[in-house]
Design an enzyme around this catalytic site. Sequence first.
Site, PDB file in Angstrom:
ATOM      1  N   HIS A  38       0.787  -1.234   0.000  1.00 40.03           N
ATOM      2  CA  HIS A  38       0.000   0.000   0.000  1.00 40.03           C
ATOM      3  C   HIS A  38       0.816   1.279   0.000  1.00 40.03           C
ATOM      4  CE1 HIS A  38       0.949  -0.074   4.267  1.00 40.03           C
ATOM      5  NE2 HIS A  38       0.614   1.202   4.307  1.00 40.03           N
TER       6      HIS A  38
HETATM    7  C1  UD1 Z   1      -2.069   5.188   6.196  1.00 40.27           C
HETATM    8  C2  UD1 Z   1      -0.748   5.687   6.757  1.00 40.27           C
HETATM    9  C3  UD1 Z   1       0.317   4.602   6.603  1.00 40.27           C
HETATM   10  C4  UD1 Z   1      -0.145   3.300   7.214  1.00 40.27           C
HETATM   11  C5  UD1 Z   1      -1.482   2.908   6.609  1.00 40.27           C
HETATM   12  C6  UD1 Z   1      -2.014   1.645   7.235  1.00 40.27           C
HETATM   13  C7  UD1 Z   1      -0.312   8.088   6.543  1.00 40.27           C
HETATM   14  C8  UD1 Z   1       0.461   9.115   5.842  1.00 40.27           C
HETATM   15  N1  UD1 Z   1      -0.257   6.850   6.038  1.00 40.27           N
HETATM   16  O1  UD1 Z   1      -1.869   4.992   4.797  1.00 40.27           O
HETATM   17  O2  UD1 Z   1       1.482   5.008   7.260  1.00 40.27           O
HETATM   18  O3  UD1 Z   1       0.813   2.293   6.958  1.00 40.27           O
HETATM   19  O4  UD1 Z   1      -2.424   3.980   6.841  1.00 40.27           O
HETATM   20  O5  UD1 Z   1      -3.079   1.115   6.502  1.00 40.27           O
HETATM   21  O6  UD1 Z   1      -0.961   8.389   7.527  1.00 40.27           O
HETATM   22  N2  UD1 Z   1      -9.253   4.485   2.014  1.00 40.27           N
HETATM   23  C9  UD1 Z   1     -10.477   3.865   1.992  1.00 40.27           C
HETATM   24  N3  UD1 Z   1     -11.033   3.496   3.179  1.00 40.27           N
HETATM   25  C10 UD1 Z   1     -10.442   3.733   4.370  1.00 40.27           C
HETATM   26  C11 UD1 Z   1      -9.187   4.371   4.387  1.00 40.27           C
HETATM   27  C12 UD1 Z   1      -8.605   4.730   3.200  1.00 40.27           C
HETATM   28  O7  UD1 Z   1     -11.041   3.644   0.950  1.00 40.27           O
HETATM   29  O8  UD1 Z   1     -11.008   3.349   5.407  1.00 40.27           O
HETATM   30  C13 UD1 Z   1      -8.605   4.848   0.745  1.00 40.27           C
HETATM   31  C14 UD1 Z   1      -8.918   6.237   0.293  1.00 40.27           C
HETATM   32  O9  UD1 Z   1      -9.036   6.218  -1.097  1.00 40.27           O
HETATM   33  C15 UD1 Z   1      -7.698   7.030   0.673  1.00 40.27           C
HETATM   34  C16 UD1 Z   1      -6.602   5.989   0.545  1.00 40.27           C
HETATM   35  O10 UD1 Z   1      -7.213   4.761   0.891  1.00 40.27           O
HETATM   36  O11 UD1 Z   1      -7.500   8.128  -0.123  1.00 40.27           O
HETATM   37  C17 UD1 Z   1      -5.407   6.238   1.410  1.00 40.27           C
HETATM   38  O12 UD1 Z   1      -5.771   6.368   2.776  1.00 40.27           O
HETATM   39  P1  UD1 Z   1      -4.861   7.261   3.768  1.00 40.27           P
HETATM   40  O13 UD1 Z   1      -5.421   7.208   5.132  1.00 40.27           O
HETATM   41  O14 UD1 Z   1      -4.588   8.587   3.170  1.00 40.27           O
HETATM   42  O15 UD1 Z   1      -3.459   6.532   3.768  1.00 40.27           O
HETATM   43  P2  UD1 Z   1      -3.100   4.978   3.792  1.00 40.27           P
HETATM   44  O16 UD1 Z   1      -2.559   4.619   2.467  1.00 40.27           O
HETATM   45  O17 UD1 Z   1      -4.197   4.158   4.355  1.00 40.27           O
END
Ligand code: UD1
Length: 356
Positions: free
Chosen positions: A205
């Site tokens: 991811h």
């Molecule tokens: C975040 C953390 C990362 C951690 C990871 C664990 C930061 C910068 N990154 O990354 O360090 O390893 O969590 O999983 O804080 N999304 C969904 N549903 C959700 C959450 C996210 O669909 O419940 C999708 C959305 O499109 C979003 C993308 O995932 O834009 C990324 O989510 P985000 O929280 O920005 O970062 P992660 O990649 O999850």
Amino acid sequence: MKVFHIVGARPNFIKVAPVMNALKTRKHVVQTLIHTGQHYDANMSDVFFEQLGIAAPDVNLAVGSGTHARQTADIMTRLEPVLLEGRPDIVLVYGDVNSTVAAALVCAKLGVRVGHVEAGLRSFDRTMPEEINRMVTDQLADMLFTPSEDGDVNLQKEGIPAERIFRVGNVMIDSLVKLLPAAQRQNQHGLPERPAGRYALVTLHRPANVDDGEILKRILQSLLEVSQDLAVIFPAHPRTRKRIADFGLHADRLQIVDPLSYLEFLGMQSRATVVITDSGGIQEETTYLGVPCLTLRENTERPVTVSLGTNVLVGRDPDKLRSELSRILAGHAKKGTIPPLWDGRAGERIAALLAG
Ligand code: UD1
């Protein structure tokens, strides 16, 4: 004593549980759990609270997804009034996600004490958003709880006074130790057919691996090669699923499934022939479990998993992945040991430091 815990993303939930449970036994401590809402899908959030035995959050800031600036700013704006009203004696923040740094900044400006759980880890790679989050959080924190000796050394080099640093061990391993028996009893119903023998468990991811179409395509090609030797089970983060679809990539031979619950994933990890990942926490869990881990990154902020554990950094080099995999399949996987203080009692040590 009022303790507020701030969590936002999947790995935070696994880390907060042992600390909350240990503090529960201190009668003079009143705890409040605040979820920023950074992760909001039920299978990225709710199921973790249930399985880890923590109550639903007292407050949900419901920030959702966004750019880094927007997400961080939203957390800050929504958290500030909660802290002003609640007036905690200390706020605990966990790991290295955007919720961690956002909360630490709000506390520092309000003069509220901050404790950082999982302090001192460094990849020395500032292109990782998490590295920025770690450095800033550690500069702002009043109490820094480190999982391993390298954390103490990194903090001292950055000028953090020794009296703020407390080596307590690894809280993520506390949850593992507690729930491994239940995870191994988990019914595998609903999971992809587990081959009688061997399988590779994959997670992916990191922005550096999944946000560029060419890079993601090459990684999927490598995984397809792996699938010629053993089944590949790939619980995909929503971000990765979306990118695979956006770039029009195909990987039919990989068993891509939705994110698993904590117990399901832990059970799968404990039985895997090899885990292939770019996660931080999974490097630690495989080291504890003694399961071979091939990490699709050039660096790690968790060097003990390489020096003591079962982790091997293969970066994005398909030849290295191939050769390391052959070694594992031939029964010559790297042997590891469990790092000191990764014993299931880190949460208790933190509670003792905070509340006697
Ligand atoms: C975040 C953390 C990362 C951690 C990871 C664990 C930061 C910068 N990154 O990354 O360090 O390893 O969590 O999983 O804080 N999304 C969904 N549903 C959700 C959450 C996210 O669909 O419940 C999708 C959305 O499109 C979003 C993308 O995932 O834009 C990324 O989510 P985000 O929280 O920005 O970062 P992660 O990649 O999850």
